[in-house]
Design an enzyme around this catalytic site. Structure first.
Site, PDB file in Angstrom:
ATOM      1  N   GLU A 113       0.814  -1.217   0.000  1.00 37.94           N
ATOM      2  CA  GLU A 113       0.000   0.000   0.000  1.00 37.94           C
ATOM      3  C   GLU A 113       0.848   1.268   0.000  1.00 37.94           C
ATOM      4  OE1 GLU A 113      -0.568  -2.646   1.920  1.00 37.94           O
ATOM      5  OE2 GLU A 113      -2.638  -3.276   1.570  1.00 37.94           O
ATOM      6  N   HIS A 156     -10.932  -5.413  10.631  1.00 34.86           N
ATOM      7  CA  HIS A 156     -11.622  -5.396   9.335  1.00 34.86           C
ATOM      8  C   HIS A 156     -13.026  -4.813   9.439  1.00 34.86           C
ATOM      9  CE1 HIS A 156      -8.438  -8.353   8.459  1.00 34.86           C
ATOM     10  NE2 HIS A 156      -8.654  -8.134   7.193  1.00 34.86           N
TER      11      HIS A 156
END
Ligand SMILES: Cc1ncc(C[n+]2csc(CCOP(=O)(O)OP(=O)(O)O)c2C)c(N)n1
Ligand SMILES: Cc1ncc(C[n+]2csc(CCOP(=O)(O)OP(=O)(O)O)c2C)c(N)n1
Ligand SMILES: [Mg+2]
Ligand SMILES: [Mg+2]
Lengths: 328, 340, 328, 340
Positions: D67, D136
């Site tokens: 990322e 998450h």
């Protein structure tokens, strides 16, 4: 370093437990999720990453470890947890989210923590490595015995955390082993499409440590190579990077359509499923008999059934217990 | 600060921090220090000075420039029986390593149902005012305090710095310990003299999660943290000369947040000004105001915030100084209340 | 790839400008900071990272670049900016924080952005690499010419960003060159104490790209090796990792006591200051005469003086202009 | 939403996002997409479905799990003439790459005095409710909105999703586009049916930075974003049956924050409830409350917040569901106001 017959049988038995556990989870996971698949439903909600096919990576490494050694794992932790000796009942209950689970249901399947056997994991890619390096450092500083093993996927080897942690382990020559499970996929993206070189083990050069690639998804080969590395680490010889060729027999997570897989790949992998392969080998070498195998299969099923039953029978924590254990 | 004034022993925050760490290292061999330039150099901001000399490179370890690795390692070491004190040199660098902080350090205790503890301290410098530009001058108090599972503390003077560092090291939970560069007592960063106070030699704890009324008053409550407290105290003195009695509350901890102390104060004064060098929106100032009004405390005027505007921190001195909170802005905020 | 005489002279002249610029900044930086050194005071407040000694890395690379090529740099950017052709007056004014500066004083010395010559930097270690990879990708996608060069320190090669960006550049075979300026120090921590191997250029293996180490802090050697890499990149041959041995003649930043330096190191480095070394070489090879040198020195001083004078004479932006340019 | 109801064409947010990106890619060849599994797979959350097929692997590129690299690369590409749309798969992962986001993407425009622009969109999924655990399921709205230099938007329905995505791509500034998984219209995540609304085929923009009154009312203002809006609408309907007229404001943008629309509403209703699935402290709820009270809006009762408690998000369904905001909690908050 060759495994003894006993060690080979240990590995085989743990592979069976692991596989049966995943098969049980797979089935239960689908309860309440048909006809319309909604992750939120059923006795096991949320994401589910099965480890089918990757059992050799778990047993070939953990056969060398005792409870006091440290293992950190990933979003796909079941097989490793089982081989490391995590309490199967408490883990099953955790996956169901029950009060009797390892964390009382706060963590779930991606957050398996069992301090009794020094096992932990993180659902963030690449974040298994730093804590393992720290645990290894802690062992050195405390002059306690024990090595640390960090598991990660081949996709995670492109995450910055990997690079930083390996360099630090190399500088400080810590007793830590980095085990890459190369199942050749990171969700839908292939290793080839995401990694500039073929073998992550070649990256060991960057960190002044030995690097080994192990082909064949073979527990015995893994045992051999990892055994050397762990012995070296225990003797103050520093870290090692190991990449293991393995296979993801299931989807990335349950519900994955797997349209991205090349035609035939899955079938081809199924044909070299490491469990029947090992069974045949053990049979051929006279280490395993049909009767013994049947007994191991039964034993494994019994363990799994017991764990699952325990999980099913357990209660949920009271909802408001969510507020507890943020701090101790 | 209820310190008994034996013999005045004024220390900077930097020295108070180093002394606290040293004292804990002497009595607890599980405590060790990791970070960039915290060894021989003694920390860029002086807060590990002398430790390498006394304890050596094994317990006072310089790291590679690898914040994710060494903070992740601290998490692993802390859960394996050690008590790491790690330094993130500037808080502005949190973006390269925040997962290890907020998703592991802060959450592993919860994820393990309390079975795994993470007794570590992450110390980090904050703040600007000396023209270090937009990547070396931030406070980001709220960024840390917003996320659950970690204590976040930030002393405004050396007494609290020592006591809170000792409390932080002894705490079985992860603690983020923010120190403001302008209060650190390093001459080369400028020095807020009022942060240099008497510090007892013996080890002591200042309880984390407790605010303190630093200056009592009756007409308006000024709530601040680190530099904001000093702006508040200066403003309070000027207001005092104008016959206004301002109470100054030093939060000291952002998480847990001591709402009670603030609410008690505002109940008394009926007026609230919140001062923060961190960005204005979604920050500490809003949290304090919301906490007071949702508690139904009657107010004589709309509360005011004096925070950093929602802009990256400019380098040039005139622009940066203009943007910073100041006693003048606090007084202006008070005057605005009078109009209400 | 050998530099022409003209190119060697270009390099020498830009090294002079760079060094005189730093010497001027160094002097002005101390104005208002004595007797008590306080970073906040004086015409140039804040941190100041001088590049004295590292000029060869700047000129040896940038001699191959035009304005349309992209360069990203670090917290220590002056020498590279100068070699890349950043407007010296606007850069000086930026360092003073003036309205005529590149950003009107919003950025400062660690945030030098000059889109006219595609130069930018970041004060966060390791964060020069990602944007360079993206610029290289942009060139390929837009079918525009130009390569990207990312500068970083040897300390930055242990930051996760380095690993991720190099891998991605390797996978996508982008026209980007990674230039590590190895001055052997990251603030007070030596390369040896922070890096598991001797040469970061060996890490190129991990990314499927060539890696080169250049010894001697020599502009001509740098020109040579980098020239090959840039030519390869321009011809679609993908990225290269280059590490350049160089020396930090000053402290990490101004105010650094440098007690951590081994005794004699600085003096030894001063003896191989690349500017007199190059001058002597150019003289010996008949490329430079005393008269020409005097003229270059004068020219360089004039450029620097003009830039500094411009910066001094310029106004500050109105304080409330701080609110502008957050968004466009 | 002032959409003309030609022919009903109901889309999910996922499809609306993909359609918006595709339309911009057709008309502007500088637009491209990068991220993990956004190619052949079409995005884990479906919002890039069909793009790889139509535009190929050059413009719709799967990345390594890196990322920091690909967001950093997007910054570099955006400043070199491209318009990247990049995906951070779950917002929870921001900790591995936040420097590229908040210190580069968000600040380079300022650092360059506006001479360098960073026209990129960072899209990222938020929210829980489906037992995905504490790494998450987060929203971290305030974490992004607190930091200057980036626009932060989060639609609650497909009409806004399309219009705001198009506006975001065309915006010369960096925009963080958050989409809530439970509203995404992917069956396997559950589906909030009210997020699936009519979406015109032609490209259109919904202005960033503008809140909208989704349901008018006179007795209480319920302010929310993404899931909070839907909780608010459900609560408003129940309150309506009880004779209480609730106005629901959908912020849609966290930054810039449309304080005026909220203040106008509360001026009318005199009561304020703020709903947010992000953590309670130092969050959006506090910012809204502070913004209203500092504007001196007269209130009939202390404002209330219904936010996620300050705990990591638990996995087990009973604990998670208990902790989430809900219509019932909003109604309880309203009832508490009546007691005041
Ligand atoms: C930092 C981060 N990025 C992305 C993800 C989403 N994600 C979860 S698993 C996965 C693939 C991981 O691939 P690999 O490391 O090979 O492990 P495998 O799934 O094959 O076991 C991704 C991208 C994540 N959890 N964390
Ligand atoms: C992520 C990050 N960590 C730490 C720092 C503080 N810091 C600034 S310069 C520096 C040393 C960098 O060393 P190197 O990369 O070798 O560059 P050099 O200073 O030698 O030019 C450090 C640690 C930073 N700016 N960013
Ligand atoms: Mg994989
Ligand atoms: Mg260096």
């Amino acid at each position: 370093m060759k495994p003894s017959q006993e060690q080979q049988v240990w590995m085989y038995r743990h592979m069976l437990v692991s596989r049966f556990f995943e098969e049980a989870i797979e089935k239960i996971y689908m309860e309440g999720k048909t006809p319309a698949f909604n992750m939120a439903n059923g006795p096991i909600p949320g994401e589910m990453h099965l480890s089918n096919g990757q059992e050799p990576c778990a047993v070939g490494v953990c056969a060398h470890l005792t409870a006091e050694d440290v293992v950190t794992s990933t979003h796909r932790p079941h097989h490793v947890a089982i081989a490391k000796g995590v309490d199967l009942k408490a883990m099953a209950a955790e996956i169901f989210g029950k009060k009797t689970g390892l964390s009382g249901g706060r963590g779930g399947h991606m957050h398996i923590f069992d301090p009794k056997v020094n096992f932990s994991c993180s659902g963030i890619i690449g974040q298994s490595v730093g804590p393992a390096v720290g645990a290894a450092l802690s062992r050195v500083m405390q002059k306690k015995s024990g090595v640390a093993v960090a598991y990660l996927g081949e996709g995670a080897a492109n995450q910055g955390a990997f690079h930083e942690a390996l360099n630090m382990a190399g500088v400080w020559q810590l007793p830590v082993i980095f085990v890459i499970e190369d199942n050749s996929w990171g969700i839908s993206v292939s290793k080839r499409a995401s990694t500039a070189i073929e073998r992550n083990s070649d990256r060991a050069v960057s960190y002044g440590m030995p690097g080994e690639f192990i082909e064949g998804n073979d527990p015995v080969a893994i045992f051999d190579v990892v055994g050397e590395a762990i012995a070296r680490a225990r003797n103050g010889g520093g870290p090692t990077l190991i990449e293991i060729e393995t296979s993801r027999l299931a989807g990335h997570f349950m519900g994955d359509g797997e349209a991205y897989r090349p035609a035939g790949e899955k079938e081809a992998l199924q044909k070299i499923d490491p469990i029947p392969v090992m069974k045949q080998r053990l049979m051929a070498e006279g280490i395993l008999t049909d009767a013994a195998d049947a007994a191991f299969v039964e034993e494994a099923h019994a363990l799994v059934d017991e764990a699952i039953q325990f999980a099913r029978d357990s209660e949920y924590a009271a909802p408001e217990e969510a507020m507890e254990k943020v701090f101790v | 600060m209820t310190q008994v004034k034996e013999k005045e022993r004024k220390l900077t925050i930097a020295r108070a921090m180093a002394e606290a760490i040293a004292q804990e290292m002497r009595t607890d061999d599980k405590v060790f220090v990791m970070g960039e330039d915290i060894g021989e150099l003694g920390g860029v901001f002086g807060n590990t000075r002398g430790l390498h000399e006394e304890f050596g490179g094994e317990r006072v370890r310089d790291t590679p420039i690898s914040e994710t690795a060494f903070i992740g390692a601290a998490v692993g070491a802390a859960s394996d029986g050690m008590k790491p004190v790690v330094e993130l040199m500037f808080v502005d660098f949190f973006g390269v390593c925040f997962d290890a902080i907020y998703n592991m350090m802060a959450k592993n205790t919860y994820f393990s149902g309390g079975n795994v503890t993470v007794p570590m301290v992450l110390m980090t410098s904050t703040g600007g005012g000396y023209s270090d530009g937009g990547q070396h001058s931030q406070c980001v108090h709220a960024t840390f305090a917003h996320l659950p599972g970690m204590k976040v503390v930030a002393p405004s003077n050396a007494y609290d710095a020592k006591g809170m560092m000792i409390a932080a090291i002894r705490d079985p939970n992860p603690v983020v310990f923010m120190f403001h560069k302008a209060l650190q007592g390093m001459g080369w960063l400028g020095t807020e003299k009022e942060a240099i106070v008497h510090v007892p030699e013996a080890a002591y704890e200042v309880e984390l999660g407790k605010a303190i009324v630093t200056r009592p008053g009756t007409d308006v409550t000024i709530v601040g943290i680190t530099s904001g407290v000093h702006f508040g105290l200066k403003a309070a003195r000027i207001l005092g000369e104008q016959g206004v009695s301002a109470e100054v509350v030093d939060l000291r901890s952002l998480a847990p947040l001591d709402r009670d102390t603030v609410i008690e104060s505002v109940k008394k004064t009926g007026r609230l000004i919140v001062v923060d060098e961190d960005y204005h929106s979604y920050g500490m100032t809003a949290e304090i105001i919301a906490s007071v009004v949702e508690a139904g405390v009657p107010l004589k005027a709309a509360p005011q915030r004096v925070a950093y505007p929602d802009i990256p921190i400019p380098f040039a001195r005139p622009m940066e100084q203009w943007a910073l909170p100041s006693p003048e802005k606090i007084i202006a905020a008070f005057n605005k209340m009078k109009e209400d």
